[in-house]
Scaffold this motif. Structure first.
Motif, PDB file in Angstrom:
ATOM      1  N   MET A 149       0.835  -1.205   0.000  1.00  9.66           N
ATOM      2  CA  MET A 149       0.000   0.000   0.000  1.00  9.66           C
ATOM      3  C   MET A 149       0.869   1.254   0.000  1.00  9.66           C
ATOM      4  O   MET A 149       0.574   2.230  -0.698  1.00  9.66           O
ATOM      5  CB  MET A 149      -0.928   0.001   1.217  1.00  9.66           C
ATOM      6  CG  MET A 149      -2.024  -1.042   1.171  1.00  9.66           C
ATOM      7  SD  MET A 149      -3.049  -1.040   2.671  1.00  9.66           S
ATOM      8  CE  MET A 149      -3.844   0.560   2.502  1.00  9.66           C
ATOM      9  N   ILE A 150       1.943   1.217   0.777  1.00 11.75           N
ATOM     10  CA  ILE A 150       2.851   2.365   0.843  1.00 11.75           C
ATOM     11  C   ILE A 150       3.530   2.580  -0.509  1.00 11.75           C
ATOM     12  O   ILE A 150       3.645   3.713  -0.992  1.00 11.75           O
ATOM     13  CB  ILE A 150       3.904   2.147   1.949  1.00 11.75           C
ATOM     14  CG1 ILE A 150       3.234   2.149   3.326  1.00 11.75           C
ATOM     15  CG2 ILE A 150       4.988   3.224   1.881  1.00 11.75           C
ATOM     16  CD1 ILE A 150       4.146   1.713   4.459  1.00 11.75           C
ATOM     17  N   ARG A 165      14.633   4.765  -3.155  1.00 13.18           N
ATOM     18  CA  ARG A 165      15.111   5.440  -1.945  1.00 13.18           C
ATOM     19  C   ARG A 165      14.010   6.318  -1.351  1.00 13.18           C
ATOM     20  O   ARG A 165      13.890   6.450  -0.132  1.00 13.18           O
ATOM     21  CB  ARG A 165      16.343   6.298  -2.256  1.00 13.18           C
ATOM     22  CG  ARG A 165      17.558   5.512  -2.734  1.00 13.18           C
ATOM     23  CD  ARG A 165      18.082   4.573  -1.677  1.00 13.18           C
ATOM     24  NE  ARG A 165      19.301   3.899  -2.099  1.00 13.18           N
ATOM     25  CZ  ARG A 165      19.845   2.886  -1.449  1.00 13.18           C
ATOM     26  NH1 ARG A 165      19.275   2.433  -0.350  1.00 13.18           N
ATOM     27  NH2 ARG A 165      20.949   2.320  -1.896  1.00 13.18           N
ATOM     28  N   TYR A 166      13.210   6.921  -2.230  1.00 16.07           N
ATOM     29  CA  TYR A 166      12.087   7.734  -1.756  1.00 16.07           C
ATOM     30  C   TYR A 166      11.054   6.836  -1.078  1.00 16.07           C
ATOM     31  O   TYR A 166      10.546   7.155   0.008  1.00 16.07           O
ATOM     32  CB  TYR A 166      11.448   8.489  -2.924  1.00 16.07           C
ATOM     33  CG  TYR A 166      10.212   9.270  -2.534  1.00 16.07           C
ATOM     34  CD1 TYR A 166      10.313  10.550  -1.989  1.00 16.07           C
ATOM     35  CD2 TYR A 166       8.940   8.719  -2.689  1.00 16.07           C
ATOM     36  CE1 TYR A 166       9.181  11.261  -1.618  1.00 16.07           C
ATOM     37  CE2 TYR A 166       7.803   9.421  -2.319  1.00 16.07           C
ATOM     38  CZ  TYR A 166       7.929  10.691  -1.789  1.00 16.07           C
ATOM     39  OH  TYR A 166       6.797  11.384  -1.411  1.00 16.07           O
ATOM     40  N   ILE A 167      10.739   5.711  -1.719  1.00 15.20           N
ATOM     41  CA  ILE A 167       9.776   4.770  -1.137  1.00 15.20           C
ATOM     42  C   ILE A 167      10.287   4.280   0.214  1.00 15.20           C
ATOM     43  O   ILE A 167       9.533   4.182   1.188  1.00 15.20           O
ATOM     44  CB  ILE A 167       9.550   3.577  -2.087  1.00 15.20           C
ATOM     45  CG1 ILE A 167       8.932   4.058  -3.403  1.00 15.20           C
ATOM     46  CG2 ILE A 167       8.653   2.529  -1.428  1.00 15.20           C
ATOM     47  CD1 ILE A 167       8.825   2.977  -4.471  1.00 15.20           C
ATOM     48  N   PHE A 174       6.615   5.701   8.122  1.00 10.46           N
ATOM     49  CA  PHE A 174       5.416   5.002   8.590  1.00 10.46           C
ATOM     50  C   PHE A 174       5.784   4.031   9.715  1.00 10.46           C
ATOM     51  O   PHE A 174       5.120   3.989  10.753  1.00 10.46           O
ATOM     52  CB  PHE A 174       4.761   4.242   7.434  1.00 10.46           C
ATOM     53  CG  PHE A 174       3.792   5.062   6.629  1.00 10.46           C
ATOM     54  CD1 PHE A 174       2.441   4.761   6.616  1.00 10.46           C
ATOM     55  CD2 PHE A 174       4.228   6.137   5.874  1.00 10.46           C
ATOM     56  CE1 PHE A 174       1.540   5.512   5.874  1.00 10.46           C
ATOM     57  CE2 PHE A 174       3.342   6.897   5.128  1.00 10.46           C
ATOM     58  CZ  PHE A 174       1.990   6.586   5.128  1.00 10.46           C
ATOM     59  N   GLY A 175       6.828   3.248   9.492  1.00  8.66           N
ATOM     60  CA  GLY A 175       7.228   2.261  10.485  1.00  8.66           C
ATOM     61  C   GLY A 175       7.627   2.886  11.806  1.00  8.66           C
ATOM     62  O   GLY A 175       7.281   2.374  12.876  1.00  8.66           O
ATOM     63  N   SER A 176       8.358   3.998  11.750  1.00  3.14           N
ATOM     64  CA  SER A 176       8.813   4.660  12.980  1.00  3.14           C
ATOM     65  C   SER A 176       7.652   5.220  13.785  1.00  3.14           C
ATOM     66  O   SER A 176       7.771   5.429  14.992  1.00  3.14           O
ATOM     67  CB  SER A 176       9.798   5.787  12.640  1.00  3.14           C
ATOM     68  OG  SER A 176       9.146   6.835  11.938  1.00  3.14           O
ATOM     69  N   ARG A 177       6.513   5.441  13.119  1.00  2.00           N
ATOM     70  CA  ARG A 177       5.319   5.945  13.808  1.00  2.00           C
ATOM     71  C   ARG A 177       4.343   4.827  14.164  1.00  2.00           C
ATOM     72  O   ARG A 177       3.219   5.085  14.584  1.00  2.00           O
ATOM     73  CB  ARG A 177       4.628   7.004  12.949  1.00  2.00           C
ATOM     74  CG  ARG A 177       5.430   8.298  12.819  1.00  2.00           C
ATOM     75  CD  ARG A 177       4.667   9.379  12.091  1.00  2.00           C
ATOM     76  NE  ARG A 177       4.565   9.132  10.664  1.00  2.00           N
ATOM     77  CZ  ARG A 177       3.455   9.333   9.951  1.00  2.00           C
ATOM     78  NH1 ARG A 177       2.353   9.753  10.538  1.00  2.00           N
ATOM     79  NH2 ARG A 177       3.445   9.102   8.649  1.00  2.00           N
ATOM     80  N   GLY A 178       4.796   3.591  13.990  1.00  2.00           N
ATOM     81  CA  GLY A 178       3.964   2.456  14.366  1.00  2.00           C
ATOM     82  C   GLY A 178       2.848   2.144  13.397  1.00  2.00           C
ATOM     83  O   GLY A 178       1.916   1.404  13.721  1.00  2.00           O
TER      84      GLY A 178
END
Length: 201
Positions: A149-150, A165-167, A174-178
């Motif tokens: 989805m990302i 690299r942008y993706i 997203f991952g760092s924000r859970g």
């Protein structure tokens, strides 16, 4: 007889990093993984006393579980050996000639790779790009569907010729924000769509 460096001597000294770490391994790691690796390397070369996992956690500002996950990550690259109880880390020599990719079971990402390639019909995805996505999903526990989805969001926003690299940067955010499941990734993306629509009114 014990020989130790004073605190002042430790601060005045330096911790050398092999270039192979930067060229072969750093691109596959996020900021926290690099921080943990470097701080552990510093301890291994400069501090004679034992350091507990709790002390390590406090000094780098990361949760205990995050630190153990990161050392397991580096262990899969054969850069360290690691045990949780007792907390012990041994740094292994790095050699660009023997750099190893992280070990994954091929069948684990077979369907993901197929679906990912379908999102890029005009170009073939390379091994480095696949590995980057695998690492992000492993480090942040992002589900495969959420990662797709990302990626699709990034393509819709920037076009199919977008740099991976942008993706990677977006996925790590997203991952760092859970935001690691389809449900919360979709909810976050819907916020972006709503915000964009409001701006364009």
């Amino acid at each position: 007889m014990n020989f130790n460096l004073s605190k002042e001597s430790v601060v005045a000294s330096r911790t050398d990093i092999e270039n192979a770490f930067i060229t072969e391994y750093l691109p596959s790691a996020d900021g926290d993984a690099v921080k943990v690796y470097l701080y552990g390397l510093y301890l291994s070369k400069n501090i004679a006393a034992d350091v507990s996992l709790a002390e390590f956690s406090k000094n780098v500002g990361l949760e205990l579980e995050k630190i153990t996950d990161i050392f397991k990550f580096w262990q899969e690259f054969d850069l360290v050996t690691f045990t949780e109880s007792p907390f012990a880390v041994t740094y292994l020599p790095i050699s660009a000639n023997y750099a190893r990719a992280r070990k994954y079971k091929p069948e684990k990402y077979t369907e993901f790779c197929s679906m990912l390639q379908n999102l890029f019909p005009s170009r073939a995805i390379g091994i480095n790009e696949y590995t980057e996505y695998f690492n992000i999903m492993e480090i942040y526990s992002i589900s495969q569907d959420a990662m797709l989805m990302i990626v699709k969001y990034c393509i819709d926003k920037k076009g199919e010729d977008i740099s991976y690299r942008y993706i990677s940067k977006v996925a790590k955010d997203f991952g760092s924000r859970g935001l690691t499941t389809c449900e919360n990734v979709e909810a976050e993306l819907n916020k972006y769509v709503t915000k964009t629509a409001d701006i364009e009114k």
